[in-house]
Design a protein around this motif. Structure first.
Motif, PDB file in Angstrom:
ATOM      1  N   PHE A 268       0.500   4.443   9.804  1.00 14.79           N
ATOM      2  CA  PHE A 268      -0.301   3.258   9.833  1.00 14.79           C
ATOM      3  C   PHE A 268      -0.012   2.257  10.871  1.00 14.79           C
ATOM      4  CE2 PHE A 268      -0.371  -1.290   8.269  1.00 14.79           C
ATOM      5  CZ  PHE A 268      -1.855  -1.298   8.150  1.00 14.79           C
ATOM      6  N   TRP A 269       1.184   1.927  11.196  1.00 19.15           N
ATOM      7  CA  TRP A 269       1.608   1.178  12.015  1.00 19.15           C
ATOM      8  C   TRP A 269       1.427   1.762  13.669  1.00 19.15           C
ATOM      9  CZ3 TRP A 269       1.392  -3.702  10.822  1.00 19.15           C
ATOM     10  CH2 TRP A 269       1.868  -4.184   9.609  1.00 19.15           C
ATOM     11  N   HIS A 270       1.516   2.856  13.849  1.00 17.60           N
ATOM     12  CA  HIS A 270       1.339   3.385  14.918  1.00 17.60           C
ATOM     13  C   HIS A 270      -0.253   3.457  15.542  1.00 17.60           C
ATOM     14  CE1 HIS A 270       1.516   6.593  18.319  1.00 17.60           C
ATOM     15  NE2 HIS A 270       0.337   6.926  17.754  1.00 17.60           N
ATOM     16  N   ASN A 271      -1.061   3.873  14.377  1.00 21.11           N
ATOM     17  CA  ASN A 271      -2.381   3.474  14.600  1.00 21.11           C
ATOM     18  C   ASN A 271      -2.921   2.037  15.045  1.00 21.11           C
ATOM     19  OD1 ASN A 271      -2.791   6.105  14.285  1.00 21.11           O
ATOM     20  ND2 ASN A 271      -3.344   5.932  12.181  1.00 21.11           N
ATOM     21  N   TYR A 272      -2.190   1.042  14.477  1.00 17.71           N
ATOM     22  CA  TYR A 272      -2.526  -0.255  14.559  1.00 17.71           C
ATOM     23  C   TYR A 272      -2.105  -0.755  15.997  1.00 17.71           C
ATOM     24  CZ  TYR A 272      -2.807  -5.339  13.713  1.00 17.71           C
ATOM     25  OH  TYR A 272      -3.157  -6.753  13.955  1.00 17.71           O
ATOM     26  N   VAL A 273      -0.949  -0.301  16.245  1.00 17.41           N
ATOM     27  CA  VAL A 273      -0.333  -0.696  17.656  1.00 17.41           C
ATOM     28  C   VAL A 273      -1.183  -0.142  18.643  1.00 17.41           C
ATOM     29  CG1 VAL A 273       1.486  -0.419  19.094  1.00 17.41           C
ATOM     30  CG2 VAL A 273       2.005  -0.978  16.899  1.00 17.41           C
ATOM     31  N   SER A 274      -1.659   1.185  18.420  1.00 12.11           N
ATOM     32  CA  SER A 274      -2.841   1.898  19.387  1.00 12.11           C
ATOM     33  C   SER A 274      -4.024   0.949  19.638  1.00 12.11           C
ATOM     34  CB  SER A 274      -3.070   3.232  18.849  1.00 12.11           C
ATOM     35  OG  SER A 274      -1.883   3.888  18.895  1.00 12.11           O
ATOM     36  N   VAL A 275      -4.129   0.329  18.507  1.00  4.27           N
ATOM     37  CA  VAL A 275      -5.624  -0.555  18.492  1.00  4.27           C
ATOM     38  C   VAL A 275      -5.286  -1.860  19.321  1.00  4.27           C
ATOM     39  CG1 VAL A 275      -7.222  -1.972  17.371  1.00  4.27           C
ATOM     40  CG2 VAL A 275      -6.797   0.150  16.141  1.00  4.27           C
ATOM     41  N   LEU A 276      -4.107  -2.505  19.179  1.00  3.14           N
ATOM     42  CA  LEU A 276      -3.605  -3.513  20.010  1.00  3.14           C
ATOM     43  C   LEU A 276      -3.745  -3.276  21.342  1.00  3.14           C
ATOM     44  CD1 LEU A 276      -0.766  -4.911  17.550  1.00  3.14           C
ATOM     45  CD2 LEU A 276      -3.098  -5.515  17.486  1.00  3.14           C
ATOM     46  N   LYS A 277      -3.074  -2.240  21.731  1.00  2.52           N
ATOM     47  CA  LYS A 277      -3.095  -1.804  22.970  1.00  2.52           C
ATOM     48  C   LYS A 277      -4.351  -1.530  23.866  1.00  2.52           C
ATOM     49  CE  LYS A 277       1.627   0.221  22.846  1.00  2.52           C
ATOM     50  NZ  LYS A 277       2.271   1.582  23.311  1.00  2.52           N
TER      51      LYS A 277
ATOM     52  N   ASP B   3       0.755  -1.301   0.043  1.00  2.49           N
ATOM     53  CA  ASP B   3      -0.065  -0.019   0.142  1.00  2.49           C
ATOM     54  C   ASP B   3       0.793   1.387   0.135  1.00  2.49           C
ATOM     55  OD1 ASP B   3      -1.885  -2.066   1.095  1.00  2.49           O
ATOM     56  OD2 ASP B   3      -2.998  -0.685   1.135  1.00  2.49           O
ATOM     57  N   PHE B   4       2.191   1.061   0.040  1.00  2.00           N
ATOM     58  CA  PHE B   4       3.005   2.432   0.268  1.00  2.00           C
ATOM     59  C   PHE B   4       4.323   2.256  -0.345  1.00  2.00           C
ATOM     60  CE2 PHE B   4       0.206   4.114   3.452  1.00  2.00           C
ATOM     61  CZ  PHE B   4      -0.281   2.968   4.282  1.00  2.00           C
ATOM     62  N   SER B   5       4.856   2.981  -1.160  1.00  2.68           N
ATOM     63  CA  SER B   5       5.867   2.752  -1.927  1.00  2.68           C
ATOM     64  C   SER B   5       7.340   2.499  -0.657  1.00  2.68           C
ATOM     65  CB  SER B   5       6.261   3.941  -2.700  1.00  2.68           C
ATOM     66  OG  SER B   5       6.506   5.319  -1.685  1.00  2.68           O
TER      67      SER B   5
ATOM     68  N   THR C   3       9.261   8.333   0.293  1.00  2.00           N
ATOM     69  CA  THR C   3       8.320   9.359  -0.009  1.00  2.00           C
ATOM     70  C   THR C   3       7.096   9.159   1.028  1.00  2.00           C
ATOM     71  OG1 THR C   3       7.311   8.093  -1.726  1.00  2.00           O
ATOM     72  CG2 THR C   3       8.843   9.871  -2.274  1.00  2.00           C
ATOM     73  N   ASN C   4       6.592   7.778   1.339  1.00  7.69           N
ATOM     74  CA  ASN C   4       5.456   7.590   2.282  1.00  7.69           C
ATOM     75  C   ASN C   4       5.915   6.980   3.263  1.00  7.69           C
ATOM     76  OD1 ASN C   4       3.634   8.585   0.675  1.00  7.69           O
ATOM     77  ND2 ASN C   4       3.751   6.783  -0.936  1.00  7.69           N
ATOM     78  N   ASN C   5       7.265   7.020   4.041  1.00  6.44           N
ATOM     79  CA  ASN C   5       7.644   6.593   5.113  1.00  6.44           C
ATOM     80  C   ASN C   5       6.782   7.121   6.305  1.00  6.44           C
ATOM     81  OD1 ASN C   5       9.563   4.905   4.181  1.00  6.44           O
ATOM     82  ND2 ASN C   5      11.289   6.170   4.682  1.00  6.44           N
ATOM     83  N   ALA C   6       6.311   8.311   6.179  1.00  9.88           N
ATOM     84  CA  ALA C   6       5.544   9.106   7.295  1.00  9.88           C
ATOM     85  C   ALA C   6       4.090   8.150   7.315  1.00  9.88           C
ATOM     86  CB  ALA C   6       5.615  10.407   7.066  1.00  9.88           C
ATOM     87  N   LEU C   7       3.752   7.909   6.276  1.00 14.02           N
ATOM     88  CA  LEU C   7       2.262   7.405   6.157  1.00 14.02           C
ATOM     89  C   LEU C   7       2.404   5.491   6.799  1.00 14.02           C
ATOM     90  CD1 LEU C   7       0.785   8.551   2.791  1.00 14.02           C
ATOM     91  CD2 LEU C   7       0.493   9.154   5.117  1.00 14.02           C
ATOM     92  N   VAL C   8       3.535   5.049   6.362  1.00 17.86           N
ATOM     93  CA  VAL C   8       3.588   3.824   6.844  1.00 17.86           C
ATOM     94  C   VAL C   8       3.937   3.725   8.276  1.00 17.86           C
ATOM     95  CG1 VAL C   8       5.573   1.914   6.979  1.00 17.86           C
ATOM     96  CG2 VAL C   8       4.940   2.957   4.730  1.00 17.86           C
ATOM     97  N   GLY C   9       4.668   4.786   8.710  1.00 18.31           N
ATOM     98  CA  GLY C   9       4.861   4.922  10.278  1.00 18.31           C
ATOM     99  C   GLY C   9       3.500   5.130  11.181  1.00 18.31           C
TER     100      GLY C   9
END
Length: 463
Positions: A17-26, A3-5, A9-15
């Motif tokens: 994404f995973w930050h939001n997912y980890v927030s859900v896990l917690k 979903d990300f290159s 260029t999209n490292n911020a979006l990738v980060g």
């Protein structure tokens, strides 16, 4: 990540994404040590669908992915369940996909539990009279193998159920341990009496448990050792405690069934609508359903009896959809080199090709291909009954019902509600498969009919 290159260029979006997912896990209490695994499962799903964005996924793609994983025999059970949970949290609670709310996550997570080698479905299929002698805890088989072989032969000749066999063997082993592993040939009436007294006085077991222990020992001495018990002293067979079954009101039943969806919801509705036991429902095969006559045949129920129950009209279409879904799953299993279903030895010999036919497949299959605990053959068994038992129990608790509710409570409620609506007690007896109408009569006490149909004098006081 598709979903990300990966060019930066999209490292911020990738980060993010995973930050939001980890927030859900917690938020859902996933331990820190498990969170890297969840991320790895989601990454695997993304990598396996390089041309589909996450928000474009639909139930079909998730189903296909989980089905493909289910054929992997090397994938541990805990990891398979974790993958399902990882996708559930992703699509339902992070991305908020519309379809994820209705998707049957429970089926994919819970219905992968395999049958063990003592499960009634497979326990006797391949077992010889001497098999199981070395099983841990089987003192009779380990110390006295000849007596164990005779015991198993006697049980099989008497055509007692596998559950009765396990129960009797358990009591015989407890009896031998109580007498310091003394051999069966050295035991007689005094040893039996002292053991039963120990159960009643020291262990304080119920009368029903004492009766079960006595039945096991009577069978063992009479049919295995061929030394029927005589007078065992002052001990008397306890009077059975006849308990009034727990019955739910129609409102309570609706409250339990309402949140249960998918295959679990269909099974619980079928159990309440027909009065089937949980194992009877789990063992249903496609050929047991007759839509023309709107009936379902229950084979080899308790007491090795077959019976016919009515098919609820409201479940006709869901059952047809279930069969179509089973057909698709079965076709996929055949293409993957599986597709054979468990069949008892006699039927397997009589119909050698039947195991791969759709009509013989389980109506409610497990979500994973599993290894047959006896033969080692990889096949798709029926759903484990504990899945339904747990679902009913959890739903009752969440509904705020304070009664003790089990899956069997649906059967009690079925019978009581039929009698409430005016059905004949003999008809209810036949639908439940009771041998004696007195067993069915217990539901008239629940209703308060007959001599018990009185009102309390307190309600007539003018206070």
């Amino acid at each position: 990540m598709s979903d990300f290159s990966e060019d930066g260029t999209n490292n911020a979006l990738v980060g993010k994404f995973w930050h939001n997912y980890v927030s859900v896990l917690k938020r859902f209490g996933i331990p820190d040590r498990s969170q890297p695994w969840y991320r790895k499962h989601v990454q695997q799903f993304i990598d396996d669908h390089p041309h589909i964005k996450l928000r474009e996924h639909r139930p079909e793609s998730v189903t296909l992915w989980l089905t493909r994983l289910s054929n992997n025999a090397t994938l541990p059970l805990w990891q398979y369940r974790q993958k399902v949970d990882a996708l559930r949290l992703l699509f339902r609670h992070m991305l908020g996909a519309d379809w994820a709310t209705e998707f049957d996550w429970t089926y994919w997570s819970d219905a992968c539990q395999p049958l063990d080698n003592t499960h009634p479905t497979v326990a006797r299929a391949y077992e010889s009279k001497s098999a199981g002698a070395e099983r841990p805890g089987n003192l009779l088989g380990q110390r006295f193998p000849a007596d164990y072989t005779r015991f198993v032969a006697a049980v099989r000749i008497a055509d007692l159920s596998i559950n009765t066999e396990k129960s009797y063997l358990g009591w015989i082993n407890r009896f031998l341990r109580f007498h310091n592993d003394r051999g069966p040939s050295a035991c007689a009436e005094p040893e039996v009496a002292s053991f039963l007294e120990h159960l009643a006085v020291k262990r304080k077991v119920t009368g029903a448990t004492q009766a079960q222990a006595l039945n096991a020992l009577v069978f063992f001495f009479a049919r295995t050792l061929e030394r029927p018990l005589g007078d065992i002293g002052h001990f008397k067979r306890p009077k059975p405690h006849q308990r009034v079954p727990t019955v739910l009101s129609r409102t309570e039943v609706a409250g339990i069934l309402r949140p249960l969806q998918g295959q679990t919801g269909l099974m619980t509705r079928l159990m309440y609508g027909t009065g089937m036991r949980v194992m009877e429902c789990a063992r249903l095969r496609v050929l047991d359903l007759d839509f023309d006559y709107r009936k379902i045949t229950v084979h080899e129920a308790k007491g090795k009896k077959d019976r016919v129950v009515p098919m609820p009209t409201s479940l006709i279409e869901p059952l047809k959809k279930q069969i179509a879904w089973v057909g698709l799953k079965h076709e996929g299993d055949l293409q993957a080199g599986f597709g054979g279903v468990f069949m008892p030895d006699a039927l397997a010999r009589k119909y050698p090709n039947a195991a791969r036919e759709l009509r013989w497949q389980y109506l409610f299959p497990a979500s994973r291909i599993g290894k047959d605990p006896r033969s080692g053959t990889r096949r798709r068994h029926h759903i484990h009954p504990s899945v339904i038992q747990r679902a009913v129990r959890d739903s009752a608790r969440k509904s705020g019902i304070t009664k003790r509710v089990t899956s069997h409570t649906l059967r009690h409620s079925f019978a009581t509600h039929l009698l409430e609506s005016g059905s004949d007690i003999r008809t209810v007896q036949e639908l439940l498969g009771h041998s004696d109408v007195t067993t069915t009569m217990i539901y008239t006490h629940v209703l308060g009919k007959g001599g018990h149909g009185v009102s309390s004098p307190l309600d007539r006081l003018d206070t």
